[in-house]
Design a protein around this motif. Structure first.
Motif, PDB file in Angstrom:
ATOM      1  N   PHE A 182      -2.051  -4.581   4.438  1.00  0.00           N
ATOM      2  CA  PHE A 182      -2.472  -4.300   2.968  1.00  0.00           C
ATOM      3  C   PHE A 182      -3.022  -3.210   2.754  1.00  0.00           C
ATOM      4  O   PHE A 182      -2.782  -2.336   1.912  1.00  0.00           O
ATOM      5  CB  PHE A 182      -3.210  -5.595   2.624  1.00  0.00           C
ATOM      6  CG  PHE A 182      -3.778  -5.324   1.153  1.00  0.00           C
ATOM      7  CD1 PHE A 182      -3.086  -5.736   0.060  1.00  0.00           C
ATOM      8  CD2 PHE A 182      -4.950  -4.785   1.051  1.00  0.00           C
ATOM      9  CE1 PHE A 182      -3.275  -5.410  -1.205  1.00  0.00           C
ATOM     10  CE2 PHE A 182      -5.541  -4.610  -0.419  1.00  0.00           C
ATOM     11  CZ  PHE A 182      -4.646  -4.815  -1.399  1.00  0.00           C
ATOM     12  N   ASP A 183      -4.045  -2.907   3.533  1.00  0.00           N
ATOM     13  CA  ASP A 183      -4.864  -1.610   3.691  1.00  0.00           C
ATOM     14  C   ASP A 183      -4.060  -0.519   3.675  1.00  0.00           C
ATOM     15  O   ASP A 183      -4.237   0.491   2.674  1.00  0.00           O
ATOM     16  CB  ASP A 183      -6.012  -1.630   4.497  1.00  0.00           C
ATOM     17  CG  ASP A 183      -7.082  -2.793   4.178  1.00  0.00           C
ATOM     18  OD1 ASP A 183      -7.090  -3.175   3.145  1.00  0.00           O
ATOM     19  OD2 ASP A 183      -7.681  -3.118   5.295  1.00  0.00           O
ATOM     20  N   ALA A 184      -3.075  -0.460   4.492  1.00  0.00           N
ATOM     21  CA  ALA A 184      -2.173   0.733   4.722  1.00  0.00           C
ATOM     22  C   ALA A 184      -1.305   0.885   3.501  1.00  0.00           C
ATOM     23  O   ALA A 184      -1.417   2.120   2.897  1.00  0.00           O
ATOM     24  CB  ALA A 184      -1.298   0.653   5.797  1.00  0.00           C
ATOM     25  N   LEU A 185      -0.512  -0.100   2.985  1.00  0.00           N
ATOM     26  CA  LEU A 185      -0.140   0.000   1.955  1.00  0.00           C
ATOM     27  C   LEU A 185      -0.713   0.394   0.647  1.00  0.00           C
ATOM     28  O   LEU A 185      -0.122   1.151  -0.236  1.00  0.00           O
ATOM     29  CB  LEU A 185       0.852  -1.494   1.640  1.00  0.00           C
ATOM     30  CG  LEU A 185       1.833  -1.720   2.728  1.00  0.00           C
ATOM     31  CD1 LEU A 185       2.204  -3.156   2.497  1.00  0.00           C
ATOM     32  CD2 LEU A 185       3.052  -0.762   2.719  1.00  0.00           C
ATOM     33  N   TYR A 186      -1.581  -0.401   0.224  1.00  0.00           N
ATOM     34  CA  TYR A 186      -2.655   0.074  -0.880  1.00  0.00           C
ATOM     35  C   TYR A 186      -3.128   1.421  -0.785  1.00  0.00           C
ATOM     36  O   TYR A 186      -3.137   2.369  -1.919  1.00  0.00           O
ATOM     37  CB  TYR A 186      -4.010  -0.701  -0.811  1.00  0.00           C
ATOM     38  CG  TYR A 186      -4.761  -0.491  -2.009  1.00  0.00           C
ATOM     39  CD1 TYR A 186      -4.470  -1.138  -3.602  1.00  0.00           C
ATOM     40  CD2 TYR A 186      -5.848   0.177  -1.766  1.00  0.00           C
ATOM     41  CE1 TYR A 186      -5.231  -0.747  -4.462  1.00  0.00           C
ATOM     42  CE2 TYR A 186      -6.803   0.515  -3.161  1.00  0.00           C
ATOM     43  CZ  TYR A 186      -6.642  -0.073  -4.354  1.00  0.00           C
ATOM     44  OH  TYR A 186      -7.197   0.176  -5.149  1.00  0.00           O
ATOM     45  N   GLY A 187      -3.583   1.988   0.284  1.00  0.00           N
ATOM     46  CA  GLY A 187      -4.009   3.267   0.545  1.00  0.00           C
ATOM     47  C   GLY A 187      -2.775   4.478   0.411  1.00  0.00           C
ATOM     48  O   GLY A 187      -3.092   5.435  -0.280  1.00  0.00           O
ATOM     49  N   LEU A 188      -1.622   4.246   0.947  1.00  0.00           N
ATOM     50  CA  LEU A 188      -0.651   4.926   0.485  1.00  0.00           C
ATOM     51  C   LEU A 188      -0.347   5.176  -0.732  1.00  0.00           C
ATOM     52  O   LEU A 188       0.103   6.300  -1.404  1.00  0.00           O
ATOM     53  CB  LEU A 188       0.692   4.694   1.236  1.00  0.00           C
ATOM     54  CG  LEU A 188       0.571   4.816   2.956  1.00  0.00           C
ATOM     55  CD1 LEU A 188       1.740   3.991   3.583  1.00  0.00           C
ATOM     56  CD2 LEU A 188       0.868   6.298   3.268  1.00  0.00           C
ATOM     57  N   GLY A 189      -0.226   3.847  -1.666  1.00  0.00           N
ATOM     58  CA  GLY A 189       0.079   3.918  -2.914  1.00  0.00           C
ATOM     59  C   GLY A 189      -0.940   4.661  -3.763  1.00  0.00           C
ATOM     60  O   GLY A 189      -0.660   5.607  -4.795  1.00  0.00           O
ATOM     61  N   PRO A 213      -0.977 -11.247  -3.053  1.00  0.00           N
ATOM     62  CA  PRO A 213      -1.041 -11.446  -4.738  1.00  0.00           C
ATOM     63  C   PRO A 213      -2.404 -11.489  -5.531  1.00  0.00           C
ATOM     64  O   PRO A 213      -2.331 -11.467  -6.436  1.00  0.00           O
ATOM     65  CB  PRO A 213      -0.132 -12.402  -4.704  1.00  0.00           C
ATOM     66  CG  PRO A 213       0.453 -12.893  -3.311  1.00  0.00           C
ATOM     67  CD  PRO A 213      -0.369 -12.457  -2.575  1.00  0.00           C
ATOM     68  N   THR A 214      -3.529 -12.028  -4.701  1.00  0.00           N
ATOM     69  CA  THR A 214      -4.709 -12.266  -5.138  1.00  0.00           C
ATOM     70  C   THR A 214      -5.537 -10.969  -5.472  1.00  0.00           C
ATOM     71  O   THR A 214      -6.537 -11.177  -6.064  1.00  0.00           O
ATOM     72  CB  THR A 214      -5.527 -13.417  -4.496  1.00  0.00           C
ATOM     73  OG1 THR A 214      -5.945 -12.861  -3.081  1.00  0.00           O
ATOM     74  CG2 THR A 214      -4.685 -14.519  -4.166  1.00  0.00           C
ATOM     75  N   SER A 215      -5.095  -9.899  -4.903  1.00  0.00           N
ATOM     76  CA  SER A 215      -5.742  -8.612  -4.911  1.00  0.00           C
ATOM     77  C   SER A 215      -5.639  -7.961  -6.264  1.00  0.00           C
ATOM     78  O   SER A 215      -4.805  -7.389  -6.843  1.00  0.00           O
ATOM     79  CB  SER A 215      -5.368  -7.654  -3.966  1.00  0.00           C
ATOM     80  OG  SER A 215      -6.169  -6.301  -4.358  1.00  0.00           O
ATOM     81  N   ALA A 221      -3.968  -1.176  -9.999  1.00  0.00           N
ATOM     82  CA  ALA A 221      -3.383   0.016  -9.571  1.00  0.00           C
ATOM     83  C   ALA A 221      -1.820   0.157  -9.929  1.00  0.00           C
ATOM     84  O   ALA A 221      -1.061   0.961 -10.229  1.00  0.00           O
ATOM     85  CB  ALA A 221      -3.574   0.471  -8.151  1.00  0.00           C
ATOM     86  N   PHE A 222      -1.346  -1.062  -9.763  1.00  0.00           N
ATOM     87  CA  PHE A 222       0.017  -1.429  -9.808  1.00  0.00           C
ATOM     88  C   PHE A 222       0.274  -0.985 -11.377  1.00  0.00           C
ATOM     89  O   PHE A 222       1.391  -0.359 -11.921  1.00  0.00           O
ATOM     90  CB  PHE A 222       0.597  -2.619  -9.446  1.00  0.00           C
ATOM     91  CG  PHE A 222       2.026  -2.804  -9.378  1.00  0.00           C
ATOM     92  CD1 PHE A 222       3.103  -1.798  -9.146  1.00  0.00           C
ATOM     93  CD2 PHE A 222       2.512  -4.181  -9.639  1.00  0.00           C
ATOM     94  CE1 PHE A 222       4.430  -2.172  -9.285  1.00  0.00           C
ATOM     95  CE2 PHE A 222       3.922  -4.528  -9.630  1.00  0.00           C
ATOM     96  CZ  PHE A 222       4.817  -3.339  -9.368  1.00  0.00           C
TER      97      PHE A 222
END
Length: 287
Positions: A182-189, A213-215, A221-222
């Motif tokens: 999750f951290d990698a995907l969120y960071g890349l986004g 899904p709870t974040s 951000a999405f």
């Protein structure tokens, strides 16, 4: 000898109704831990859920270097009262001591290991020493280049310093090792969003939301990225979910108002914007 129920209650009652803990406090202050422990155990024999007795015994056991026993007693105190401030305070102190002991053991066994450098980096982060933090994380990375936590931590640190290109390189490595990080995907986004590569950001944030899904942060951000990519209909759906989960987040209502206005739904947009202004005003008035 037979004792009546009423007399038994009278004998036990002083222990239940109010124990004078001053002698125990004095014993603890003077380092007479066995004496304080004996008093606490005496109370617990008659009142097994006495939280003060459990905390007192825990403190005595901490003084005798019995960390396991102290942890057991503090846990018992919190079972009786989850909001017991004394139990929470000494549990925090005990946790710090245990962490120091475990770090000493780890350092003794492998002083130059990736884990040691990672723990040092985390400690320096708490001290707001970003230079030292980066140095230790890079040392950890050199020793274990496939550690996802270290890769993501480096990415997070560099991203907060607006070094997005470097941050993305570490996030990408983490994502390669663990595609569901999750951290990698969120960071890349987040990095792609800053670079205004909204389609790429949407791809990464879609995956991040699927992992967690709870974040609310990822959902927000999405939604913001969808809005920037001129997809107000999708953005509205996402932002409404965030607003339902975080109704006091003013920025969510602001973006939702923008999405609704782009969709031509002026009344709903005005209502969302009114929520934004009300929250902004209340936060300004809060001391």
């Amino acid at each position: 000898m037979w004792i009546s129920g009423a007399l038994l209650v009278l004998l036990v009652w002083p222990l239940q109704a109010g124990v004078d803990w001053r002698p125990a406090e004095t014993a603890l202050d003077q380092g007479r831990f066995e004496e304080a422990a004996a008093m606490a155990r005496g109370v617990l024999r008659h009142d097994a859920v006495n939280s003060t007795a459990h905390v007192t015994l825990a403190r005595a056991l901490m003084g005798q270097n019995d960390a396991a026993g102290a942890l057991r007693e503090l846990s018992a105190a919190l079972q009786s009262g989850p909001a017991n401030l004394d139990a929470l305070y000494y549990l925090n102190k005990l946790s710090t001591v245990l962490a120091q002991q475990e770090f000493a053991r780890l350092y003794g066994a492998a002083p130059d290991s990736a884990r040691v450098h990672q723990l040092l980096a985390e400690s320096l982060h708490q001290q707001d020493d970003s230079v030292g933090e980066e140095r230790e994380y890079r040392a950890a990375y050199q020793r274990d280049p496939k550690s996802v936590p270290v890769l993501n931590a480096l990415g997070d640190l560099l991203r907060t310093q607006s070094r997005s290109t470097e941050a993305m390189s570490f996030y990408a490595q983490a994502e390669k090792v663990d595609p569901r990080s999750f951290d990698a995907l969120y960071g890349l986004g987040a990095c792609e969003f800053k670079a205004e590569h909204y389609r790429l950001a949407i791809e990464y944030l879609t995956r991040a939301v699927a992992v967690d899904p709870t974040s609310s942060a990822a959902q927000f951000a999405f939604g913001e990225t969808l809005l920037r990519d001129q997809q107000p209909e999708r953005a509205e759906k996402v932002l409404r979910m965030v607003a339902a989960r975080e109704p006091s987040d003013k920025q969510t209502w602001f973006l939702l108002a923008k999405a609704l206005r782009q969709l031509g739904r002026k009344q709903e947009s005005d209502e969302a914007f009114a929520r934004y202004r009300k929250l902004s005003q209340s936060q300004m008035e809060t001391p």
